[in-house]
Structure formats: C-alpha cells, structure tokens
Design a protein around this motif. Sequence first.
Motif, short mmCIF file in Angstrom:
data_model
loop_
_atom_site.label_atom_id
_atom_site.label_comp_id
_atom_site.label_asym_id
_atom_site.label_seq_id
_atom_site.Cartn_x
_atom_site.Cartn_y
_atom_site.Cartn_z
N SER A 72 0.91 -1.23 0.07
CA SER A 72 0.03 0.13 0.22
C SER A 72 0.89 1.35 -0.17
CB SER A 72 -0.84 0.00 1.11
OG SER A 72 -0.36 -0.28 2.35
N PRO A 73 1.91 1.39 0.73
CA PRO A 73 2.65 2.53 0.79
C PRO A 73 3.39 2.71 -0.67
CG PRO A 73 3.43 1.42 2.65
CD PRO A 73 2.58 0.46 1.70
N LEU A 74 3.60 1.80 -1.47
CA LEU A 74 4.31 1.88 -2.66
C LEU A 74 3.32 2.63 -3.77
CD1 LEU A 74 5.94 -0.34 -1.10
CD2 LEU A 74 6.77 -1.21 -3.34
N VAL A 75 1.97 1.65 -3.54
CA VAL A 75 0.90 2.35 -4.50
C VAL A 75 0.64 3.59 -4.15
CG1 VAL A 75 -1.53 1.90 -5.33
CG2 VAL A 75 0.24 -0.05 -4.69
N ALA A 76 0.52 4.12 -2.88
CA ALA A 76 0.25 5.42 -2.57
C ALA A 76 1.32 6.46 -3.25
CB ALA A 76 0.41 5.58 -0.89
N GLY A 77 2.57 5.99 -2.89
CA GLY A 77 3.68 6.81 -3.62
C GLY A 77 3.37 7.01 -5.10
N LEU A 78 2.93 5.98 -5.71
CA LEU A 78 2.73 5.88 -7.15
C LEU A 78 1.87 6.96 -7.53
CD1 LEU A 78 3.85 4.55 -9.75
CD2 LEU A 78 2.32 2.91 -9.64
N ILE A 79 0.61 6.96 -6.76
CA ILE A 79 -0.69 7.77 -7.23
C ILE A 79 -0.11 9.04 -6.80
CG2 ILE A 79 -2.84 8.32 -6.36
CD1 ILE A 79 -3.26 5.34 -5.64
N GLY A 80 0.49 9.20 -5.78
CA GLY A 80 1.00 10.85 -5.66
C GLY A 80 1.86 11.29 -6.59
N HIS A 81 2.65 10.40 -7.46
CA HIS A 81 3.88 10.83 -8.14
C HIS A 81 3.03 11.19 -9.47
CE1 HIS A 81 7.50 10.74 -10.44
NE2 HIS A 81 7.03 10.44 -11.54
N VAL A 82 2.38 9.85 -10.09
CA VAL A 82 1.66 10.19 -11.34
C VAL A 82 0.05 10.78 -11.46
CG1 VAL A 82 0.60 8.58 -13.07
CG2 VAL A 82 2.75 7.65 -11.75
N ILE A 83 -0.63 10.80 -10.68
CA ILE A 83 -1.79 11.26 -10.53
C ILE A 83 -2.17 12.61 -9.99
CG2 ILE A 83 -4.32 10.85 -10.23
CD1 ILE A 83 -3.84 7.84 -10.47
N LEU A 84 -1.52 12.60 -8.56
CA LEU A 84 -1.84 13.66 -7.81
C LEU A 84 -0.66 14.76 -7.90
CD1 LEU A 84 -3.40 12.13 -4.48
CD2 LEU A 84 -4.49 13.12 -6.34
N LYS A 85 0.53 14.27 -8.36
CA LYS A 85 1.73 15.26 -8.63
C LYS A 85 2.03 15.84 -7.32
CE LYS A 85 0.98 14.57 -13.09
NZ LYS A 85 1.93 13.80 -14.19
N THR A 86 1.71 15.33 -6.07
CA THR A 86 2.22 15.90 -4.90
C THR A 86 3.79 15.65 -4.31
OG1 THR A 86 1.42 13.61 -3.78
CG2 THR A 86 -0.17 15.48 -3.93
N HIS A 87 4.20 14.61 -4.97
CA HIS A 87 5.75 14.22 -4.70
C HIS A 87 6.37 13.59 -5.76
CE1 HIS A 87 3.98 10.70 -2.97
NE2 HIS A 87 4.95 10.12 -2.95
N LYS A 88 7.61 13.65 -5.96
CA LYS A 88 8.25 12.70 -6.92
C LYS A 88 9.08 11.71 -6.51
CE LYS A 88 8.72 16.22 -10.71
NZ LYS A 88 8.11 15.68 -11.70
N ILE A 103 12.24 9.27 -6.73
CA ILE A 103 13.42 9.06 -7.06
C ILE A 103 13.67 7.75 -7.66
CG2 ILE A 103 14.20 10.63 -5.58
CD1 ILE A 103 15.60 8.47 -3.89
N TRP A 104 14.90 7.35 -8.38
CA TRP A 104 15.23 6.14 -8.89
C TRP A 104 15.18 5.02 -7.99
CZ3 TRP A 104 19.66 3.17 -7.82
CH2 TRP A 104 20.44 3.74 -7.17
N LEU A 105 15.77 5.14 -6.92
CA LEU A 105 15.79 4.15 -5.74
C LEU A 105 14.43 3.49 -5.51
CD1 LEU A 105 18.16 2.53 -4.36
CD2 LEU A 105 17.81 4.14 -2.33
N GLN A 106 13.49 4.49 -5.48
CA GLN A 106 12.12 4.08 -5.04
C GLN A 106 11.33 3.32 -6.38
OE1 GLN A 106 10.83 8.28 -3.92
NE2 GLN A 106 10.37 7.22 -2.07
N TRP A 107 11.79 3.69 -7.61
CA TRP A 107 11.21 3.25 -8.60
C TRP A 107 11.81 1.59 -8.68
CZ3 TRP A 107 7.11 4.53 -11.30
CH2 TRP A 107 6.82 5.56 -11.31
N LEU A 108 13.21 1.53 -8.37
CA LEU A 108 14.04 0.25 -8.40
C LEU A 108 13.22 -0.68 -7.27
CD1 LEU A 108 16.13 -1.53 -9.22
CD2 LEU A 108 17.83 -0.45 -7.76
N GLY A 109 13.06 -0.02 -6.19
CA GLY A 109 12.51 -0.76 -4.96
C GLY A 109 11.10 -1.37 -5.41
N MET A 110 10.18 -0.34 -6.26
CA MET A 110 9.05 -0.90 -6.47
C MET A 110 9.01 -2.06 -7.31
SD MET A 110 6.08 1.81 -7.81
CE MET A 110 6.32 2.88 -6.68
N ALA A 111 9.99 -1.77 -8.28
CA ALA A 111 9.95 -3.14 -9.61
C ALA A 111 10.45 -4.36 -9.04
CB ALA A 111 11.16 -2.65 -10.45
N ILE A 112 11.48 -4.19 -7.79
CA ILE A 112 11.99 -5.45 -7.28
C ILE A 112 10.71 -5.95 -6.46
CG2 ILE A 112 13.62 -6.29 -5.30
CD1 ILE A 112 15.57 -4.47 -6.26
#
Length: 302
Positions: A108-124, A126-135
């Motif tokens: 859920s925190p990963l999905v929340a971060g994705l929604i905040g980044h892609v849809i709500l534009k509340t925060h960006k 970083i590459w390490l978070q994208w990597l963690g999400m992918a793993i």
Amino acid sequence: MSSNSSSPIIVTASIYAVLVLIWAATPLAIVWSVAEVHPMWVLIIRYFGACIIALAILAVMRNPLPFDKVSMQSYVAGSLNLIGAQLFIYLAANYLTSGLMALIFGFSPLVAGLIGHVILKTHKLIWLQWLGMAIAIAGLSYVFVDSADSQVNPWGVVLMLISMVSYISSIFWVKQINAPLKPMSQATGSLMVSALGSLLLIPFIWQYFPTQMPSTNAIIGFLFTMILSSIVAMLCYFWLIKRLAASTVSLSNVMTPVIALVLGATLNHEHISMHAIWGIAVVMCGIVLYFWKEWHEQYFAK
C-alpha cells in the motif's frame, strides 16, 4: 534521571510493538472469522460492535462528534477505508492465506507513492524508489508463478488490490477534506457511516444469516477484529503518528507481513512453499529499498 528519560521511549516502543502485532494478526483473525460465517455478516457484526465501543470511548473522552457538512464528508471519506477496503479484504479471505493477504497489503505505501507521483503530482519518486517498487513487484510475481503450491488464487489477489486502492483513496480523500476533527471523532464517525452502509448488504446475504454458534477460533477472530483491529490499533496508530516520524511508522510495512506469515504458519497451519519464501524475501528487499531514502535522511543524514 536516566530512568525518567527512558520511560517515554519504553512506552512508545511498547505501543509500536502492539500496533505491529495487531496489524500482523488481523489477516489471520479475518480468516478465522469467515471460516464458518458469511464474510459480509462478519463485517456487519464487526462494524456495529466496534461502533458501540467507539461511541462509549468517545463519551468517556468527552470528544465531540460534529455532524456539519465538512465533518460528514470526512466521515464518508474515512468509511471508504472501512466498508470499502475491508469489504474486499473479507471476500479475499476465502481465497488467500492470512500471510499472503498481509504481504499484498504491504504494497500500500508503494501504491500510494505511485498515485502521488503520477496522478496527484504531490511528490516525485527517485530512481531508488522506482527500483524498489520494481523489485517488490518482481518478488510478488515470483510468489504467484506456482499458485497451486503457494496457495495463491488470482481472484484473491484482485480483491486485495481493489481493497488497497480503496484504502489509499480514503487516506487521500480525508487529507484533502482536512476537517478539523479529533482522531477518535473521525474514526467514530467513519465507523457509524460504515455500520449504516453495511445494512445495504443485508437483502443480498439474508439467506446466509448465521444460525448456530461458531467455533472458538471464529469467536476469537470476531472479537479481535472488533476490539483490537478497529479500536485499539487505530488509537495506537494516531498516538504514534503524533510522536514519531512517518519513516519510523513505515517500518511496520516490512515487519507486519513477515510476522503475519509466521502467525499463519504457526496458528493456522498455513503452508508456505520455499518458492514463495524466496519471493517474499525479494518483496521485503524491494520495500526496504523503496523506504531507504526516507530512513537514511531520518536516521543517518547529518
């Protein structure tokens, strides 16, 4: 002097441990409670029971329960987490083990971060978070490869994902409304809306009305979710949020699935294959990577 200074730390650590244990045990309590009673009846009983307890606590605390327009909107938004998210979790309990339910909800925190980044534009992110999400996603996919061995049912996964989106949407919605409510008032109002909303389910499930006393495990599951999951965990969470950094509270997303898997295997004889264990380890690594920047800034950065 040292005794006095260490006392708040011990209290905080104890409350944190209680919260993590309740969250970890809740999927097992749900699995037990729906084993003999229709999931929707369990949900109705839980919400009405928790609602009565919450109103009693609110009266003792002498907290207000306003019914103005903004407060009512906030109660409805909060109920999306309860009657919305929990409804799908209870349905998923018929398809997944408690450990795997906790593992999926750990995203859920990963999905929340994705929604905040892609849809709500509340925060960006970083590459390490994208990597963690992918793993983490790769690890979860690995768990699902051998579904017969790891007891993974696709319908259960879909239901958990819907539940997760409802839970995250509720958080964003409540924050956006930003009603001037005390935590207990918000929770009680949302429980009342959820309890009333659950009545709409009765015409569809009346034929499954429980006619006999369930087993001890089912009763334990009822009481656990009604009192500990709905009331105690909520109070612990709001208490900790006021006193700890969000990064510290987020550590629970790593601990909860692991403890839930151990509880499921120990108390409910849930079998987790070695195939699934490797996948779960990869998921945990991905979640740790996702939170690494936040934890590093909080504890190691000068």
